[in-house]
Structures are given as C-alpha cells and as structure tokens.
Design a protein around this motif. Structure first.
Motif, short mmCIF file in Angstrom:
data_model
loop_
_atom_site.label_atom_id
_atom_site.label_comp_id
_atom_site.label_asym_id
_atom_site.label_seq_id
_atom_site.Cartn_x
_atom_site.Cartn_y
_atom_site.Cartn_z
N ALA A 36 13.38 59.50 10.99
CA ALA A 36 14.26 60.35 10.20
C ALA A 36 15.22 59.59 9.31
N PHE A 39 14.77 59.67 5.45
CA PHE A 39 15.05 60.98 4.86
C PHE A 39 16.55 61.29 4.90
N LEU A 40 17.21 60.89 6.00
CA LEU A 40 18.66 61.08 6.09
C LEU A 40 19.39 60.33 4.98
N ASN A 158 7.15 62.44 15.23
CA ASN A 158 7.62 62.13 13.88
C ASN A 158 6.46 62.01 12.89
N GLU A 162 5.95 64.53 9.69
CA GLU A 162 5.94 63.99 8.33
C GLU A 162 4.62 64.30 7.63
N ASN A 173 9.85 67.28 3.65
CA ASN A 173 10.37 66.35 4.66
C ASN A 173 11.81 65.97 4.37
N TRP A 178 13.03 66.01 8.75
CA TRP A 178 13.88 65.25 9.66
C TRP A 178 14.63 66.18 10.62
N MET A 181 12.36 66.87 13.48
CA MET A 181 12.25 65.69 14.35
C MET A 181 13.33 65.70 15.42
#
Length: 460
Positions: A36, A39-40, A158, A162, A173, A178, A181
C-alpha cells in the motif's frame, strides 16, 4: 505427540493455534504496508520523510504495546491481553481503510501497532504456559511460523487486490485498492477475537491469582492428572522465586547480559530486514519492475521467508546459535553489497530478485528466529520477563528508526545522484559485519545447556 492418560494433545494444539492467530496478525499487520505504501504516497502526495512516517508509524504503537504487555498480562491475564490486542487489530484495520487525512491514517496504524506489540509478547508466553514441557518447544514455534505465514498471506492479498484494481481502471488502486488491503485484516482480527472466548486462561496466571482449582482443571485436560499435580508444584516453586527487578540487570555481573540482549535486538533490525519486508515492491520498482510484477516478486519473498523459518526451527538445536547467526549475517551482508552494486551500476533484471531472496533466506534461518531464542535463554529466570520486555521495546524502536530513515536515504537527491539508491543497502551491509563481530566476540553458545546451566555460567 504422545498422549498421556487423561491428556488431550489435540486440545493443546488447538489452543496453540488460536493463540498463534495473534502471531499471524503480527505478521499481517506489519507487512500489509508493503503493497500500500506506493499508493499512499501518491494519494496523499507525501515527501520521502512523510512516506517513511506513514510506513513506520505503526511501530510507535508496537513500542507502547510491548511496554504495556507485561503489565497487562500480569494484571488482566494472558487471554484478556490477547483479546485487547484483537480489538486493536480490528479497529485499526477498519480505521486505516477509511482515513480522511494522513493524521487519521497514522493514528489508526499506531493503534494496530499497539496490538502487534502486545501480541508479540503475549502469544508465545501464553502458548508456553499452557503446553506440557515435552512439547513446549514445538508448540511455541507455531507462533513464529504464524508470524511469517501472516506475511505470506497478506502479500498474496495485496497482489490480488492490485491485480483486480488494475483491471477496473488506472486509478482504482490509487483511490480504493490500498483501502481494501488494510480492511482485509479485519477478518483474521475478528476470528481471533471470537475464538479467544473458547480457550482457557493460562494455568500459571490462574495459580498466581489464587485460582488453583481452575488451573488444575486446565492442566488435567492438557496432559492428565499426574502432569497437573507436578506442574502445579513447579508453578508454585517458580512463583515463590519471582520478584526480581529490572534494576538487577545493571549489577556488575549482569550488566553484560543487558548489553548483549540490547545489542542483538538492535542488530536484528538495523541489518535491514524490515526495509525488505515493508518496501519490497518499491525496491523492485526502482529496479524496473511494474507494480503487478513487484507485488508478485514480494509474494516470492514471503514464501522464501516462511520456508527458511521452518528450516531454522529444525537446525537451531543441531548446529547451534552462534554458527547460524554468523553464517546468516555473512550471507545477508554479501547479498546487500551485491544489491547495492546493482543499483550503483544501474543493472536491472532477475538477478535482483535472486539476491533479495538469498538475503531473506539467510535472515529467516539466522537472526530472525535465533535472536529470540538467545534472548529467551540468557536472562536469569527471576528477571527474564522484564528483561525480555526491555529487549522487545528496544527492538521495536530500532525497527521504527530503520523504517523511518530508509525512504529518506533512498530518495535523498544528493545520495541518489552519487549512489543511485545503493547507499542504504551498503549501510545495512556494514551492520551485518558488526553483527558478525558482536556474535563471535560476546555472545555465548547456549546449545544443549539448560536454563539453569546458562544462569550458573553468568554467575560464575
């Protein structure tokens, strides 16, 4: 496992498996960030320092959870402490999936870290106190295996999230993947919470609280009446000798134990293991892989980690603690050096995955499990619990420091221009060399020695 009259080894195994769900969530929660974090970073537009904070914030909770676990388990019991950890895991999973800001995300991740810290001490303690002595080692290793299994499971989760999101749209995503997840952790957390109501409290804690009749019933069901009678005598004797304080570690004869324990806890982390576990997809992306391929390669990392952890469980008593730590640290250092040179010379290809897997294999069969074995052996019985708590807190502080500083070192413009992402890997390789020196010079070999023999060795 040979079953005695009146005992029920299946019952023991089921209890151990329920408690080991705490270990599985330990692994799940600490590794979920790996898929994640990219993406974060893009969703919240984070700097390298803030990316490190998002990835490592849970470790702040781990520090507090480990520090509190000893007190909670003594006052509330091992079972209630695990229930508390399960609640932390569940709330964190749901909250981390629905943050409106980075601050909210970090607060929920810290709460999950409290659960990890509490479970990291309480799960193996509970299993050890419920299991008969003749199979205690095998039962406790279930928890170590569960930690690595939790990492493998979340790597697969994960990867499939994805892959599913990439098939929907280019931005799914980034906006939602995320979140799922983190939300996926709520399932094993809820399972742990519900199953804990079906297992008994630790007999040792029950005796300590004056509930010997209930403790006797648990011990009788575990391994028969003869075992229950013998174990109750042993528990009474051990409790009578408790009461040592952490201050005793600072006495001249015991000070070296504190230095060795803290050194091993720090070195287990500063050799870079959680950089690989937390940032593996980002590392593979730096080497040219797309996100889907990077997550698939991370699954391979998890499977190798699990396989070589099992190998360590069967070799630590055969080959000894020191040889495994020295050989493993050497393999880790060489792998990190090679990875660093690969980054430095901008080489791409499958070789990178190979050396990451070699690094993981070396860690999984050496510093990963063996450091915990040594820490559980070298401290005197009367202060083992407090000393283990201190070592675990130091370990989580070191883990936080490494996870926080890696993005800064890896993405610092000057370091990137000079070393092209190689610098942090060479730093961790240098710490592998330090680990070899410390183990050879200061750590005793404890293979084949009883805890009493090890304690007498330090006293003499």
């Amino acid at each position: 496992m040979k079953e005695r009259a009146g005992g029920n080894m299946l019952y023991v195994a089921l209890i151990a498996m329920v408690a080991a769900l705490g270990g599985l969530l330990f692994g799940y929660d600490t590794a979920v960030i790996s898929g994640a974090v990219g993406f974060l970073r893009d969703f919240f537009d984070l700097s390298p320092a803030m990316t490190g904070w998002a990835a490592s914030s849970a470790l702040i909770g781990c520090i507090f959870g480990a520090a509190l676990a000893g007190t909670l388990s003594d006052r509330l019991g091992r079972k209630k402490t695990l229930i508390f950890a399960a609640v932390c895991f569940f709330i964190s999973a749901v909250g981390s999936a629905m943050p409106r800001s980075l601050t909210e995300f970090v607060l929920f991740r810290i709460l999950g870290g409290v659960g990890v810290g509490a479970a990291s001490l309480t799960s193996p303690m509970y299993i050890a106190e419920v299991s008969p002595a003749r199979i205690r080692g095998r039962m406790v290793t279930v928890n170590q295996f569960a930690i690595v299994l939790g990492m493998v499971v979340v790597y697969f989760v994960n990867f499939f999230i994805e892959r599913h999101g990439a098939g929907i749209s280019e931005t799914w995503n980034l906006n939602f993947g995320w979140r799922w997840m983190f939300a996926s952790e709520s399932v094993p957390a809820l399972l742990l919470f519900l199953l804990l109501f079906l297992v008994p409290e630790s007999p040792r804690w029950l005796v300590k609280m004056g509930r010997e009749k209930i403790a006797n019933g648990v011990l009788t069901r575990v391994d028969g009446p003869a075992h229950a009678e013998h174990e109750l005598r042993e528990i009474r004797t051990n409790l009578a000798h408790e009461g040592g304080s952490l201050a005793q570690l600072f006495q001249p004869r015991m000070r070296i134990l504190l230095i060795i324990g803290i050194s091993l806890a720090i070195l287990q982390q500063v050799t870079g293991i959680n950089v690989v576990l937390y940032y593996a997809p980002e590392i593979f992306k730096d080497l040219g892989a797309d996100m889907n391929a990077a997550l698939l390669q991370t699954v391979a990392v998890g499977l190798v980690n699990m396989t070589f952890t099992v190998i360590a469980l069967y070799t630590v008593d055969r080959f000894g603690r020191k040889p495994l730590m020295v050989i493993g640290s050497a393999g880790m250092g060489l792998s990190l050096l090679t990875l660093g040179f690969g980054f430095f010379f901008r080489a791409t290809g499958a070789w990178a995955l190979i050396f990451v897997l070699i690094y993981i294999a070396c860690f999984a069969m050496s510093l990963g499990p063996v450091v915990w074995v040594v820490l559980s052996e070298i401290f005197p019985t009367r202060i083992r619990g407090r000393a283990m708590a201190l070592s675990t807190v130091v370990l989580w502080i070191s883990c936080y420091a490494v996870s926080q500083t890696f993005p800064i070192m890896n993405d610092h413009p000057v370091l990137v221009d000079t070393f092209n992402h190689a610098f942090p890997f060479w730093v961790y390789a240098a710490f592998c060399a330090v680990t070899i020196f410390v183990v050879l010079r200061y750590v005793p070999e404890t293979k084949g020695k009883s805890l009493e023999e090890i304690e007498r060795m330090w006293i003499e």
